[in-house]
Design a protein around this motif. Structure first.
Motif, PDB file in Angstrom:
ATOM      1  N   SER A 246     -35.963  -6.364  -2.833  1.00 47.42           N
ATOM      2  CA  SER A 246     -36.104  -7.235  -1.669  1.00 47.42           C
ATOM      3  C   SER A 246     -37.333  -8.132  -1.810  1.00 47.42           C
ATOM      4  O   SER A 246     -37.267  -9.340  -1.527  1.00 47.42           O
ATOM      5  CB  SER A 246     -36.213  -6.384  -0.402  1.00 47.42           C
ATOM      6  N   LEU A 247     -38.436  -7.556  -2.241  1.00 51.64           N
ATOM      7  CA  LEU A 247     -39.647  -8.349  -2.434  1.00 51.64           C
ATOM      8  C   LEU A 247     -39.461  -9.396  -3.527  1.00 51.64           C
ATOM      9  O   LEU A 247     -39.881 -10.543  -3.381  1.00 51.64           O
ATOM     10  CB  LEU A 247     -40.833  -7.437  -2.752  1.00 51.64           C
ATOM     11  N   ASN A 248     -38.818  -9.015  -4.620  1.00 50.68           N
ATOM     12  CA  ASN A 248     -38.574  -9.977  -5.698  1.00 50.68           C
ATOM     13  C   ASN A 248     -37.660 -11.111  -5.246  1.00 50.68           C
ATOM     14  O   ASN A 248     -37.879 -12.271  -5.596  1.00 50.68           O
ATOM     15  CB  ASN A 248     -38.000  -9.280  -6.939  1.00 50.68           C
ATOM     16  N   GLN A 249     -36.655 -10.785  -4.452  1.00 45.38           N
ATOM     17  CA  GLN A 249     -35.781 -11.833  -3.916  1.00 45.38           C
ATOM     18  C   GLN A 249     -36.557 -12.765  -2.988  1.00 45.38           C
ATOM     19  O   GLN A 249     -36.341 -13.978  -2.988  1.00 45.38           O
ATOM     20  CB  GLN A 249     -34.596 -11.215  -3.170  1.00 45.38           C
ATOM     21  N   SER A 250     -37.478 -12.200  -2.207  1.00 46.66           N
ATOM     22  CA  SER A 250     -38.268 -13.047  -1.309  1.00 46.66           C
ATOM     23  C   SER A 250     -39.191 -13.958  -2.115  1.00 46.66           C
ATOM     24  O   SER A 250     -39.412 -15.106  -1.738  1.00 46.66           O
ATOM     25  CB  SER A 250     -39.054 -12.215  -0.296  1.00 46.66           C
ATOM     26  N   PHE A 251     -39.725 -13.481  -3.241  1.00 39.02           N
ATOM     27  CA  PHE A 251     -40.552 -14.336  -4.100  1.00 39.02           C
ATOM     28  C   PHE A 251     -39.728 -15.500  -4.644  1.00 39.02           C
ATOM     29  O   PHE A 251     -40.200 -16.636  -4.708  1.00 39.02           O
ATOM     30  CB  PHE A 251     -41.145 -13.551  -5.272  1.00 39.02           C
ATOM     31  N   VAL A 252     -38.498 -15.217  -5.042  1.00 42.98           N
ATOM     32  CA  VAL A 252     -37.614 -16.268  -5.555  1.00 42.98           C
ATOM     33  C   VAL A 252     -37.355 -17.313  -4.476  1.00 42.98           C
ATOM     34  O   VAL A 252     -37.428 -18.524  -4.731  1.00 42.98           O
ATOM     35  CB  VAL A 252     -36.285 -15.666  -6.077  1.00 42.98           C
ATOM     36  N   LEU A 253     -37.069 -16.871  -3.253  1.00 47.10           N
ATOM     37  CA  LEU A 253     -36.809 -17.814  -2.162  1.00 47.10           C
ATOM     38  C   LEU A 253     -38.055 -18.618  -1.808  1.00 47.10           C
ATOM     39  O   LEU A 253     -37.965 -19.820  -1.545  1.00 47.10           O
ATOM     40  CB  LEU A 253     -36.285 -17.077  -0.927  1.00 47.10           C
ATOM     41  N   ARG A 254     -39.204 -17.985  -1.812  1.00 44.13           N
ATOM     42  CA  ARG A 254     -40.438 -18.720  -1.520  1.00 44.13           C
ATOM     43  C   ARG A 254     -40.720 -19.751  -2.602  1.00 44.13           C
ATOM     44  O   ARG A 254     -41.202 -20.848  -2.322  1.00 44.13           O
ATOM     45  CB  ARG A 254     -41.592 -17.745  -1.333  1.00 44.13           C
ATOM     46  N   GLN A 255     -40.403 -19.397  -3.859  1.00 49.08           N
ATOM     47  CA  GLN A 255     -40.572 -20.371  -4.942  1.00 49.08           C
ATOM     48  C   GLN A 255     -39.597 -21.535  -4.761  1.00 49.08           C
ATOM     49  O   GLN A 255     -39.940 -22.694  -5.013  1.00 49.08           O
ATOM     50  CB  GLN A 255     -40.368 -19.711  -6.306  1.00 49.08           C
ATOM     51  N   GLN A 256     -38.387 -21.231  -4.298  1.00 51.22           N
ATOM     52  CA  GLN A 256     -37.412 -22.294  -4.025  1.00 51.22           C
ATOM     53  C   GLN A 256     -37.914 -23.209  -2.907  1.00 51.22           C
ATOM     54  O   GLN A 256     -37.682 -24.419  -2.946  1.00 51.22           O
ATOM     55  CB  GLN A 256     -36.057 -21.692  -3.656  1.00 51.22           C
ATOM     56  N   GLU A 257     -38.603 -22.644  -1.914  1.00 49.39           N
ATOM     57  CA  GLU A 257     -39.182 -23.468  -0.848  1.00 49.39           C
ATOM     58  C   GLU A 257     -40.221 -24.434  -1.424  1.00 49.39           C
ATOM     59  O   GLU A 257     -40.243 -25.610  -1.064  1.00 49.39           O
ATOM     60  CB  GLU A 257     -39.858 -22.592   0.213  1.00 49.39           C
ATOM     61  N   ILE A 258     -41.057 -23.943  -2.299  1.00 46.70           N
ATOM     62  CA  ILE A 258     -42.082 -24.795  -2.916  1.00 46.70           C
ATOM     63  C   ILE A 258     -41.426 -25.888  -3.749  1.00 46.70           C
ATOM     64  O   ILE A 258     -41.809 -27.061  -3.673  1.00 46.70           O
ATOM     65  CB  ILE A 258     -43.051 -23.951  -3.769  1.00 46.70           C
ATOM     66  N   THR A 259     -40.423 -25.531  -4.519  1.00 46.38           N
ATOM     67  CA  THR A 259     -39.708 -26.511  -5.334  1.00 46.38           C
ATOM     68  C   THR A 259     -39.053 -27.564  -4.450  1.00 46.38           C
ATOM     69  O   THR A 259     -39.108 -28.762  -4.755  1.00 46.38           O
ATOM     70  CB  THR A 259     -38.662 -25.801  -6.224  1.00 46.38           C
TER      71      THR A 259
END
Length: 161
Positions: free
Chosen positions: A96-109
């Motif tokens: 869950s934490l790793n998925q949230s990191f991916v989504l937060r990175q997508q927000e930055i992108t």
């Protein structure tokens, strides 16, 4: 033109302010309230970043696309956050934490991509003002909702029930 934008801004803001009260009284449907709030946001941002009519015509479709994508990422991120981790294994928490990191990175992108796209329509100063104006508008709406009658004076008030 500036007088028109200022008048439009004030009209929309004044129309949006009683949204919380109307909701408490059951006077407006949710969609109508959201529409009024959106109109107030448009007027607020238009004035704060001093959009010309030509810029506005190009900016708003782009901005609406951006906010829809950003809203979707935020919704997906909220869905990943469990209310409690008590029933989850360490592996589930890690995933869950790793998925949230991916989504937060997508927000930055997404923000970086649209920063470039906004600069094709607005000056870099206007893009910077836009980010500031978004935060100011959100703060203003939250402040007005918090100050409506019947709301606790602070977030902790009313939680002792």
């Amino acid at each position: 033109m500036k007088y028109f934008l200022r008048s439009l801004f004030l009209f929309c803001l004044l129309a949006a302010l009683p949204l919380a009260q109307a909701h408490a009284q059951g006077g407006l449907r949710r969609q109508e309230r959201l529409s009024q709030l959106e109109n107030a946001r448009i007027a607020y941002l238009t004035e704060k970043i001093a959009l010309t009519p030509d810029q506005a015509q190009k900016f708003w479709p782009l901005y609406n696309e951006f906010t829809a994508k950003r809203r979707d990422l935020s919704r997906r991120l909220r869905q990943l956050r469990p209310a409690t981790t008590d029933g989850l294994s360490d592996q589930q928490i890690r995933e869950s934490l790793n998925q949230s990191f991916v989504l937060r990175q997508q927000e930055i992108t997404l923000e970086k991509d649209y920063f470039e796209r906004f600069q094709r329509v607005l000056s870099v100063r206007q893009v910077g003002q836009m980010a500031l104006a978004e935060r100011q508008f959100t703060r203003e709406v939250l402040k007005r909702v918090a100050n409506r009658p019947g709301m606790p004076a602070s977030p902790a008030d009313g939680l002792d029930d």
